[in-house]
Design a protein around this motif. Sequence first.
Motif, short mmCIF file in Angstrom:
data_model
loop_
_atom_site.label_atom_id
_atom_site.label_comp_id
_atom_site.label_asym_id
_atom_site.label_seq_id
_atom_site.Cartn_x
_atom_site.Cartn_y
_atom_site.Cartn_z
N THR A 1 7.69 -14.59 -0.19
CA THR A 1 7.48 -13.18 0.15
C THR A 1 7.64 -12.91 1.64
O THR A 1 8.20 -11.89 2.03
N ALA A 2 7.17 -13.80 2.48
CA ALA A 2 7.21 -13.59 3.93
C ALA A 2 8.63 -13.49 4.46
O ALA A 2 8.86 -12.86 5.50
N THR A 3 9.60 -14.06 3.77
CA THR A 3 10.98 -14.06 4.27
C THR A 3 11.80 -12.89 3.72
O THR A 3 12.94 -12.71 4.12
N ILE A 4 11.24 -12.09 2.84
CA ILE A 4 11.95 -10.97 2.23
C ILE A 4 11.74 -9.72 3.08
O ILE A 4 10.62 -9.45 3.53
N ASP A 5 12.82 -8.95 3.30
CA ASP A 5 12.71 -7.75 4.14
C ASP A 5 11.98 -6.63 3.39
O ASP A 5 11.85 -6.65 2.17
N ASN A 6 11.52 -5.63 4.16
CA ASN A 6 10.71 -4.55 3.60
C ASN A 6 11.43 -3.76 2.51
O ASN A 6 10.81 -3.39 1.50
N ALA A 7 12.70 -3.48 2.67
CA ALA A 7 13.45 -2.71 1.68
C ALA A 7 13.49 -3.45 0.34
O ALA A 7 13.32 -2.83 -0.72
N SER A 8 13.71 -4.74 0.39
CA SER A 8 13.74 -5.53 -0.85
C SER A 8 12.36 -5.60 -1.50
O SER A 8 12.25 -5.51 -2.73
N LEU A 9 11.32 -5.74 -0.69
CA LEU A 9 9.97 -5.76 -1.24
C LEU A 9 9.64 -4.43 -1.92
O LEU A 9 9.10 -4.40 -3.03
N THR A 10 10.02 -3.34 -1.28
CA THR A 10 9.78 -2.02 -1.85
C THR A 10 10.55 -1.85 -3.16
O THR A 10 10.00 -1.31 -4.15
N ALA A 11 11.79 -2.30 -3.20
CA ALA A 11 12.60 -2.20 -4.42
C ALA A 11 11.97 -3.01 -5.55
O ALA A 11 11.92 -2.55 -6.70
N GLN A 12 11.48 -4.21 -5.24
CA GLN A 12 10.83 -5.04 -6.26
C GLN A 12 9.58 -4.35 -6.81
O GLN A 12 9.35 -4.34 -8.02
N THR B 1 8.93 -1.16 -6.81
CA THR B 1 9.34 0.01 -7.59
C THR B 1 9.69 -0.38 -9.03
O THR B 1 9.27 0.29 -9.98
N ARG B 2 10.43 -1.49 -9.17
CA ARG B 2 10.76 -1.96 -10.52
C ARG B 2 9.50 -2.36 -11.29
O ARG B 2 9.38 -2.08 -12.49
N ILE B 3 8.57 -3.00 -10.62
CA ILE B 3 7.33 -3.40 -11.29
C ILE B 3 6.52 -2.18 -11.70
O ILE B 3 5.99 -2.12 -12.81
N TRP B 4 6.41 -1.16 -10.83
CA TRP B 4 5.66 0.05 -11.18
C TRP B 4 6.30 0.72 -12.40
O TRP B 4 5.59 1.21 -13.28
N ARG C 1 0.82 -1.21 0.00
CA ARG C 1 0.00 0.00 0.00
C ARG C 1 0.86 1.26 0.00
O ARG C 1 0.56 2.22 -0.72
N GLU C 2 1.89 1.28 0.81
CA GLU C 2 2.78 2.45 0.89
C GLU C 2 3.47 2.69 -0.45
O GLU C 2 3.55 3.82 -0.92
N SER C 3 3.97 1.65 -1.06
CA SER C 3 4.64 1.78 -2.35
C SER C 3 3.66 2.30 -3.41
O SER C 3 3.97 3.22 -4.16
N PHE C 4 2.47 1.72 -3.46
CA PHE C 4 1.46 2.15 -4.42
C PHE C 4 1.04 3.60 -4.18
O PHE C 4 0.92 4.39 -5.11
#
Length: 119
Positions: free
Chosen positions: A95-106, A108-111, A72-75
């Motif tokens: 997904t559950a094992t990935i940290d927040n910074a990596s999830l946000t970076a992923q 961002t690339r998708i957006w 939600r924050e990224s969107f």
Amino acid sequence: MDPRQATFPRAARLLRPSQYTGVFARGQKFVCDGFVVIAAENGEEHARLGLALAKRRIRRSVDRSRVKRVIRESFRNVRPDLPATDIVVLARSRTATIDNASLTAQLTRIWQRLARSAQ
């Protein structure tokens, strides 16, 4: 960015099952390590977001909630820059094992890929 633009109002969400079904039926897929994002043009003036984080993929509710907050924050931050599309985000098993910074970076690339594909 103007703080008023960085909100997540009800109009920016997918709310009905029929809206999700439409995205699944005619959407384009974007895949990364943590997510599968499906996007379809919506005929509106802005992008809308729907989340489909299955309990089967992310077992603990605390992890599902964390991932939802990150999405939600990224969107919310990129919504003014996205084309008029309906977007459904699905979680993958890791997904559950990935940290927040990596999830946000992923995300961002998708957006960015989504914005390029709409041009």
